[in-house]
Write an enzyme that holds these catalytic residues in place. Structure first.
Site, PDB file in Angstrom:
ATOM      1  N   SER A 183       0.840  -1.196   0.000  1.00 43.85           N
ATOM      2  CA  SER A 183       0.000   0.000   0.000  1.00 43.85           C
ATOM      3  C   SER A 183       0.874   1.244   0.000  1.00 43.85           C
ATOM      4  O   SER A 183       2.096   1.151   0.014  1.00 43.85           O
ATOM      5  CB  SER A 183      -0.906   0.006   1.225  1.00 43.85           C
ATOM      6  OG  SER A 183      -0.130   0.233   2.377  1.00 43.85           O
ATOM      7  N   LYS A 184       0.198   2.366  -0.005  1.00 52.62           N
ATOM      8  CA  LYS A 184       0.910   3.651  -0.098  1.00 52.62           C
ATOM      9  C   LYS A 184       2.044   3.780   0.918  1.00 52.62           C
ATOM     10  O   LYS A 184       3.050   4.425   0.653  1.00 52.62           O
ATOM     11  CB  LYS A 184      -0.059   4.829   0.107  1.00 52.62           C
ATOM     12  CG  LYS A 184      -1.030   5.035  -1.016  1.00 52.62           C
ATOM     13  CD  LYS A 184      -2.470   4.897  -0.540  1.00 52.62           C
ATOM     14  CE  LYS A 184      -2.948   3.472  -0.659  1.00 52.62           C
ATOM     15  NZ  LYS A 184      -4.023   3.014   0.127  1.00 52.62           N
ATOM     16  N   ARG A 185       1.852   3.163   2.059  1.00 49.27           N
ATOM     17  CA  ARG A 185       2.891   3.234   3.085  1.00 49.27           C
ATOM     18  C   ARG A 185       4.235   2.717   2.581  1.00 49.27           C
ATOM     19  O   ARG A 185       5.279   3.055   3.109  1.00 49.27           O
ATOM     20  CB  ARG A 185       2.514   2.393   4.312  1.00 49.27           C
ATOM     21  CG  ARG A 185       1.236   2.782   4.986  1.00 49.27           C
ATOM     22  CD  ARG A 185       1.002   1.945   6.226  1.00 49.27           C
ATOM     23  NE  ARG A 185       0.635   0.571   5.929  1.00 49.27           N
ATOM     24  CZ  ARG A 185       1.400  -0.480   6.173  1.00 49.27           C
ATOM     25  NH1 ARG A 185       2.587  -0.315   6.714  1.00 49.27           N
ATOM     26  NH2 ARG A 185       0.998  -1.689   5.872  1.00 49.27           N
TER      27      ARG A 185
END
Length: 506
Positions: free
Chosen positions: A262-264
């Site tokens: 994910s974006k993380r």
RNA sequence: GCCCCCGUCGUCUAGCCCGGUCCAGGACACCGCCCUUUCAAGGCGGAGAUCGCGGGUUCAAAUCCCGCCGGGGGCGCCA
């Protein structure tokens, strides 16, 4: 039976990729699209692109366009979709609401679904209670047994309602997943689920079935996060008398910490990799190898080779960590080995034109200078440095000395001059310049010869001479072979750079 | 908590279905050497996995069976 098998095997294979336009194309979705594409093409079937925009809040037209563009960029081609049309359209779910409504009515009429007038507050209370009692939450089925009269009355009152699917009690749903093998769920694990929201819009689990059935999808290939939705969908297929397609659930892609990518985890969109100077062929190739491996073990594969080799049975069933290091390496392979020179040169030029603002600040003026040069010149430089850049974005850094005549010293270069003393540097460069000037022609092959002469006459180590010349010519302490550089920039520019270095020395 | 999926070098994986040829093969990354005017590329070599753990079955298990542990996903009027 034999006849049935024959009919089934001769049925044209159809897969679909169904993104929701709520953001840029995610790498995981891109891989799903790729597998759908490879599977369809390998089997001579069709790929359908469908936009799942039933989420009014988050769906955006601009994302739909961006996703389509990124898919095309990757080299994925579909046979039917919102942009190209087809016999089973429309291909945007928001344009299919009338169709869904028809099937909701059928389910309602046949008793497979019912109206539920419970308020969000009531449901919340149920959920709380379940939590407190430590049992999994399932809708109680409170509105299951409303009499027609009650329903009529509520309707008249204008009471908002959702439509729920009436889940039969206690049944096991078993299906053969092409990747996971036999998977079994018991319907008691979920309650009567919503298929139409109170605003009248249908919910994913419902529309996906209608669309896949009507669009004659034979193989549903999607992320593993959909695995637990499958039994609900099978129930709907059965209620409506549709043929249940084959399912294949792809293991998800993990970030470095082994949680869902994910974006993380940094760059996770195809678009971001475009900005960063990755080649579509490399990204396609790399993503294909995440969870799948060709039998012959060949890793650098063109789209055609991927299609030829792809077999859904060979998909590994454990989740895969996204390894950007290897993608980076693979992009380098495409740059230095796979693409032909003209192709590569054009990609460099187009990248620089299109994505200048994504370059590092200090590379932007270099990009300007590069773009001012004629194509043939850029091409020659590309041929000299293609071994040393891994992404298009890095080209200006590696190629800078070929385009920038005004030499500025890096801190390392300054350090080198200080170390050998400016006097010695001056000696080296002056003598070298002298010799170049005395020559009628000065080509790449002469560079080394002259440098060695200078070293000999000054009784210095050749290494020191080379490094000093590198600093004088490029301002850096490392980079391309200097013979390649002078060969391209020519005698005059070489002299000019040496002269300006000397005058800067004072 | 419940349901489902998964578990081979740091990472991607081959092998597992059809036990022996696997004291486990390849690729990325890492280390060393060579090439070399430097960086990179390239060539050669190296280190790195008691096949999650424990029990079986068998002459023989990464491969078959059971249990455990660990990781992940899903449990919405999101998709």
């Amino acid at each position: 039976m034999a006849e049935k098998n024959k009919a089934e095997s001769s049925k044209k294979i159809r897969t679909r990729f169904a993104p929701s336009p709520t953001g840029w194309l995610h790498l995981g979705n891109a891989r799903t699209a790729i597998f759908n594409y490879l599977f369809a093409r390998h089997n001579g079937g069709d790929l359908v692109l469908r936009i799942e925009d039933t989420d009014r809040e988050r769906s955006k037209k601009e994302f739909e366009e961006a996703i389509i563009e990124d898919l095309k960029w990757l080299g994925i081609e579909w046979d039917e979709g919102p942009d190209v049309g087809g016999p089973h359209g429309p291909y945007r779910q928001r344009e299919r609401f009338d169709i869904y409504k028809k099937y909701v009515d059928i389910l309602l009429k046949k008793g497979y679904a019912y109206r539920c007038f419970c308020t969000p507050e009531e449901l919340e209370a149920e959920r709380e209670k379940a939590k407190k009692e430590g049992r999994p939450y399932r809708y109680s089925g409170k509105c299951r047994h409303l009499t027609p009269e009650q329903v009529e009355e509520y309707l008249k009152e204008g009471k908002p309602y959702v439509v729920r699917f009436r889940v039969p009690d206690g049944r096991d749903i078993v299906f053969e997943d092409l990747i996971k093998g036999e998977v079994k769920f018991n319907v008691n694990d979920f309650g009567d689920f919503v298929i139409v929201r109170s605003d009248g819009s249908p919910v994913y689990n419902f529309v996906v079935v209608i669309d896949d059935a009507l669009m004659k999808i034979t193989h549903v290939i999607r992320g593993e996060d959909h695995l637990s939705n499958t039994p609900k969908q099978i129930l709907i297929y059965e209620a409506l008398g549709f043929e249940v397609p084959k399912f294949a659930h792809l293991p998800i892609i993990l970030g470095e910490d082994r949680s869902k990518l994910s974006k993380r985890h940094g760059a996770v969109s195809v678009r971001q990799y475009r900005f960063d100077g990755y080649l579509p062929e490399a990204l396609l190739n790399f993503l294909s190898l995440l969870g799948w491996y060709p039998k012959d073990g060949k890793e650098i594969l063109s789209k055609e080779e991927l299609i030829e080799r792809f077999d859904i049975e060979d998909i590994h069933n454990a989740p895969a960590v996204f390894n950007k290091e290897k993608l980076y390496w693979m992009n380098g392979v495409y740059i230095r080995e796979v693409l032909d020179l003209d192709d590569l040169t054009n990609r460099v030029i187009n990248y620089l034109k299109q994505y200048k603002e994504h370059l590092d600040k200090e590379d932007q003026p270099v990009a300007e200078l590069i773009l001012q040069k004629p194509y043939e010149y850029i091409k020659e430089v590309v041929s000299k440095v293609r071994d040393s850049f891994f992404t298009l974005k890095e080209f200006p850094k590696r190629a800078k000395p070929f385009f920038v005549d005004k030499v500025e010293l890096t801190p390392e270069a300054v350090k080198h001059i200080e170390k050998i003393t400016p006097e010695v540097a001056k000696q080296i460069v002056e003598l070298y310049l002298q010799k170049v000037k005395d020559m009628e022609t000065f080509k790449g092959e002469d560079f080394k010869k002259v440098a060695k002469q200078v070293a000999k006459e000054l009784k210095l180590k050749p290494g020191m001479v080379f490094k000093t010349l590198r600093v004088a010519l490029t301002g850096e302490t490392q980079g391309v072979s200097l013979d390649l550089l002078v060969d391209v920039i020519g005698k005059e520019a070489t002299e000019k750079r040496l002269e300006s270095f000397l005058s800067n020395l004072g």
